[in-house]
Design an enzyme around this catalytic site. Sequence first.
Site, PDB file in Angstrom:
ATOM      1  N   GLU B 203      58.064 -24.789  33.109  1.00  0.00           N
ATOM      2  CA  GLU B 203      58.547 -24.351  31.803  1.00  0.00           C
ATOM      3  C   GLU B 203      59.608 -23.269  31.868  1.00  0.00           C
ATOM      4  O   GLU B 203      60.459 -23.193  30.992  1.00  0.00           O
ATOM      5  CB  GLU B 203      57.370 -23.821  30.958  1.00  0.00           C
ATOM      6  CG  GLU B 203      56.338 -24.876  30.620  1.00  0.00           C
ATOM      7  CD  GLU B 203      56.843 -25.922  29.655  1.00  0.00           C
ATOM      8  OE1 GLU B 203      57.630 -25.576  28.765  1.00  0.00           O
ATOM      9  OE2 GLU B 203      56.488 -27.093  29.820  1.00  0.00           O
ATOM     10  N   SER B 478       2.485 -30.903  -2.400  1.00  0.00           N
ATOM     11  CA  SER B 478       1.197 -30.570  -1.799  1.00  0.00           C
ATOM     12  C   SER B 478       1.288 -29.572  -0.663  1.00  0.00           C
ATOM     13  O   SER B 478       0.257 -29.097  -0.185  1.00  0.00           O
ATOM     14  CB  SER B 478       0.518 -31.830  -1.264  1.00  0.00           C
ATOM     15  OG  SER B 478       0.578 -32.841  -2.220  1.00  0.00           O
TER      16      SER B 478
END
Lengths: 142, 795
Positions: B203, B478
């Site tokens: 790069e 319940s």
Amino acid sequence: MTRLLSVTIVACFGLAACATDPVAPPPPPQPHVPSMAVGSLLDAARSAREAGDLEGAAAGVERALRIERRSAPLFLELARIRLEQGDFGQSEALSLKAASLASGSHALVAEAWTTISQAREASGDSAGALEAWQKADEFRAR
Amino acid sequence: MATKRTGKKRGHAAKKSARKSKARRGAKRAQPSFTLKRILAGVALLALTASILAVFWIDRAVVREFEARRYDTPARVFAQAVELYAGAPLDQPGLVDRLRRLGYAQTAAAALPGSFSASNDSLQIHTRPFVFWDGPRPAERMRVVFADARIDGLYGSDGGAIALARLDPQLVGSLLAANREDRILLGNGELPPALRDALLASEDRRFFEHAGVDWTAILRAAWVNFRAGEIRQGGSTLTQQLVKSFFLSNERTYRRKAVEVVMALILDARYDKATLLHAYSNEVYLGQDGSRSIHGFGLASHFLFGRPVSELELHQLTLLVALVRGPSLYAPRRHPERATERRNLILRLMMEQGFVDKPQALRAMEQPLDVTGTPARGSSYFPAYMDLVREQLRQGYAPQQLTREGLRIFTALDPVLQSAAERSLAAALDGMEASAPLQGAVVVTGTDGGEVLAVVGGRDGAYVGFNRALDARRPMGSLIKPVLYLAAIESGGYHLASALDNASIALPLPGGRVWEPHNFDGTSGPPLPLFRALSESINLPAVHTALDIGPDRVAEKLWQLGARQSVKRRTGAYPSIALGAVDVSVLEVAQVYNTLANGGFYTPLRAVRAVVDANGMPLERFGLQLEAVADGGAALQINAALVTTMQSGTGKSVRARLGEHTVVAGKTGTSNDFRDSWFAGFSDDLLAVVWVGNDDNRSTGLTGASGALNVWSRFMQTQSLHSVQLLPAAGLAMRWIDTSTGQLSDPACGAVVELPLPREASIAALPGCDVRADAPPREGVASRTLRWLKDRFRR
């Protein structure tokens, strides 16, 4: 003939036993082996406590509790650390937990109630402290 | 200065007016070139001032962005660390599974941190160094020996026994900011030299020489592109790329380019090369994972290879650099050939420029890409659990602290358990026929310690959105019955064998309406013993009991046990609370049942264990907190009834799945019209609560047993189960009870169950039965049970 009768009777009892007891009991639990890991954590926690690092000591005891989850001595140790830190509510609750886990050992239960008594005294509940002390005495006497 | 300018101006003005009057007075003898020069000079001065100001402004912007980005690190969230010690319930395959999840490489000799080697009955593990919440731990080599599905021993490289060791915890996600950029920062000196070399080679060859912009590179690129007739090379330096990444817009105008050049020059002047390279390594955009952007080599390394960048080899490091030029173009999982080509090109460049020698380069080029399979989706591997983490931290930490300061958050998450819970829910729901696509939620905790081990927010474990485990509130149904009966027992008037009214009842309500509750099968009948009313989940006895002790007491108990968001204390409860007409979340139910399983000690459930700052300094530790909220004897009775539920009550279908030898406790729950299917149950060390239903609240046709219990038992099957151990309580004794009537009985007299009951309770004996409370046990299966249960009490 008698043998057949005996076998039939025994078979009937067997069936009755099955009828009354729908579930076979699980195999007995493994024997409790004191753990080197917990021992080393407890040692480190005690050193930390002596050095004044109370929160570090508490963290160490809690780490040990993840390994031995229902250990009355560990809960008691944590209760004592919280007492030293001034967290009397937690000290009492942890001692109660220790007592509930230590039902087999009167000495340990007595120690738990002693710690509860100290926590109550420190938080200003003298009547409660006396009650707890008496309870500790009861267990010490057994 | 000002005076001078004003003076000049006045002078100018005077001259101007003199000129004007001259012009006006006289002939057209103007001097345009002189004026023009002045105007040009003025413009040039303005331009120069503007440029200087622009540079100052750009400088400020650059520095501000740079400094801000330096500290923009989301908090890292870790699962619980696996503890290794002699006796740990972990077998070799189990430990290998966890090592693989952590990205440990299986090698021949485990020579490097982050690797292990396996033999027939032992493992050699080389742990990674890690900074835990209680301090840093260096890398360690150890040998783990197994026996009987447990760790038998742990030995160090000197052969000595190791008492306790920890694996580094699995990274499970980050707390992201709104812009959803995620990073794992590489610290100073953590950039591998080979990675740096690859970057320079491909790069920016003259990175260390140029001043931010490489004019020769630009010229060369222009020449190459001109010759090729297309864009082949970019001339941007790493510094320029760094600058580009500071801005979201990608405009390619000359103006932008000019600003970029200025910024690069400024950056390069202000900061040294090492700092810039470091910042670049953490900033560069390398890929996309769903909605998460992958920035920086640190995170990309985890994303592609499942390992930290320090453990990568040359061919893997160069692949990371290959992504710089085109994160999508060269994405290795999607375009493996292209990625390989680009990687090898970089290797060639490195060879040409002398960074690696030929044999090294060739060897690397022969390697496969080596990326892991599909990575976990999204920014969290476990988004539902992360919701709970965020909630727990919300009170103590501002959002910026959580998303920007690089905090390290240690949780109780067990990723293996979490995956099992997710799979169990999905598989069970897939297998259920219902009128509409079902949904569900699961919360798993330890029975002691109050730690949340797993949270499943819906059928799709990776879904990020509405969390049914935390935020959906549904009628408890319940599931409230154990709470109700606990309150009843504590009130002093009840115990497990108490006879409860099972007659039909019609209650007048305010407004003239009448409430007529029914049993599930519509019947009513003679009184039932409490333990049966609970284990068989019969409604009428529950209503009668609630009316007797007062609905407010039930609500208060529910609050004490842990439903502290949904329940009003002490006032305003309706009788319908007896049947669970109160909306709760799955997490709250887990809290309530956790208190029961704990023997009546309320431990606030927590997901986060500790928070540490970016430097390893501890910020906060969430320790174990207890509150005694129920009588131990009452809790024991309720838990015994919950065991009965699973043996002969509404939960007995689990026995086929879990086996006859495993004793578990639990409660089924079904709300009105089958809209909600619940199950809450626990073994010795694990508690799980499951909800199944429809998001639009339509009826599912499922009961607690046919729906949620299915999920629960599937999940429990994946774990190594330990039977519930009910702790004895003072003042209680085990007694044989006739299952139909609840009267004292004996195994010889018929169907019995052994239950803990208050010693001083006067319980009628079954007529015609010779109740021998202290008789020696009869030999047989039943007496073996008796002896086993008595053994429990003796401890």
